[in-house]
Design a protein around this motif. Sequence first.
Motif, PDB file in Angstrom:
ATOM      1  N   ASP A 121      -2.038 -30.228 -87.558  1.00 28.56           N
ATOM      2  CA  ASP A 121      -1.368 -31.018 -86.534  1.00 28.56           C
ATOM      3  C   ASP A 121      -1.792 -32.480 -86.642  1.00 28.56           C
ATOM      4  N   LEU A 122      -0.893 -33.378 -86.226  1.00 28.12           N
ATOM      5  CA  LEU A 122      -1.181 -34.812 -86.233  1.00 28.12           C
ATOM      6  C   LEU A 122      -1.042 -35.372 -84.826  1.00 28.12           C
ATOM      7  N   LEU A 123      -2.103 -36.028 -84.346  1.00 27.68           N
ATOM      8  CA  LEU A 123      -2.049 -36.795 -83.110  1.00 27.68           C
ATOM      9  C   LEU A 123      -2.190 -38.262 -83.492  1.00 27.68           C
ATOM     10  N   LEU A 124      -1.088 -38.991 -83.421  1.00 31.02           N
ATOM     11  CA  LEU A 124      -1.065 -40.402 -83.803  1.00 31.02           C
ATOM     12  C   LEU A 124      -1.031 -41.265 -82.554  1.00 31.02           C
ATOM     13  N   ILE A 125      -2.059 -42.093 -82.392  1.00 30.47           N
ATOM     14  CA  ILE A 125      -2.099 -43.049 -81.276  1.00 30.47           C
ATOM     15  C   ILE A 125      -1.635 -44.387 -81.847  1.00 30.47           C
ATOM     16  N   GLY A 126      -0.349 -44.637 -81.704  1.00 30.05           N
ATOM     17  CA  GLY A 126       0.241 -45.819 -82.297  1.00 30.05           C
ATOM     18  C   GLY A 126       1.712 -45.574 -82.586  1.00 30.05           C
ATOM     19  N   ASP A 127       2.352 -46.557 -83.202  1.00 24.06           N
ATOM     20  CA  ASP A 127       3.781 -46.473 -83.481  1.00 24.06           C
ATOM     21  C   ASP A 127       4.054 -46.061 -84.925  1.00 24.06           C
ATOM     22  N   VAL A 128       5.248 -45.516 -85.131  1.00 24.33           N
ATOM     23  CA  VAL A 128       5.777 -45.292 -86.481  1.00 24.33           C
ATOM     24  C   VAL A 128       6.977 -46.240 -86.614  1.00 24.33           C
ATOM     25  N   ASN A 129       6.793 -47.305 -87.364  1.00 22.87           N
ATOM     26  CA  ASN A 129       7.840 -48.325 -87.489  1.00 22.87           C
ATOM     27  C   ASN A 129       8.992 -47.831 -88.363  1.00 22.87           C
ATOM     28  N   PRO A 130      10.174 -48.444 -88.259  1.00 20.99           N
ATOM     29  CA  PRO A 130      11.279 -48.089 -89.146  1.00 20.99           C
ATOM     30  C   PRO A 130      10.847 -48.174 -90.607  1.00 20.99           C
ATOM     31  N   GLY A 131      11.137 -47.128 -91.379  1.00 18.00           N
ATOM     32  CA  GLY A 131      10.718 -47.081 -92.783  1.00 18.00           C
ATOM     33  C   GLY A 131       9.371 -46.427 -92.995  1.00 18.00           C
ATOM     34  N   GLY A 132       8.618 -46.195 -91.907  1.00 16.18           N
ATOM     35  CA  GLY A 132       7.344 -45.476 -91.994  1.00 16.18           C
ATOM     36  C   GLY A 132       7.587 -43.980 -91.857  1.00 16.18           C
TER      37      GLY A 132
END
Length: 226
Positions: A121-132
């Motif tokens: 599982d992935l817990l990402l604290i932040g954004d995933v920008n377009p193209g990411g």
Amino acid sequence: MIGQKQQFVTIKGTKSGLSLHLDDSCSFQQLLKELEEKLSTNQQKDSPLISVDIKVGNRYLNRQQQDEIREIIRSKKKLVIGSFESNVLTKEEALEWKKQTDITTVAKIIRSGQVFQVPGDLLLIGDVNPGGTVIAGGNIFVLGVLRGIAHAGCYGNDDAVITASVMKPMQIRINNLVSRSPDNQDAGNEMECAFIDTHENQIIIDRVQALPHLRPKLTRLERGMM
């Protein structure tokens, strides 16, 4: 009174074929001998091809031992191995299972052109920008804006989910199903989740509050503490 001979191999019929339960306390050679005898006795010449699931309980079978059992099964022309099931894992298998069930927590922004992948599982604290792109063998939880690509359940997990504080992805994938965010979707103030609707065989986006009902296993820690 003469006692009844202990049975090391038990054959049961299932909807998909046959299930062979192999005793885990006898010697492996005893097992092979009885397996050969019972399959020869129960062989039916006019039957269609039958799938056989092998259940070995608390016995560990190495590759050579599995091959010996396969050889016996294959020698019976109407039988084919379906699966091996054992309660025992090797250290390597246990470590791989742990990787695929662990939660990786990171605080970062996934920028255009970047790919971030984890086995569990992935817990990402932040954004995933377009193209990411973010990829996980399990679930993906984004505490931020998901504007790029998210692929959950990449190893074949239909039960995986994707959640984000703001769900505006270029593309989302769960296992081998693909979906895009609706062009007219407005960013709201509620977290949303994406999951596979098994009845429709498509990805659905809903409020995150629906998850405890849709995927009750996500709350296993809470249940374990009660």
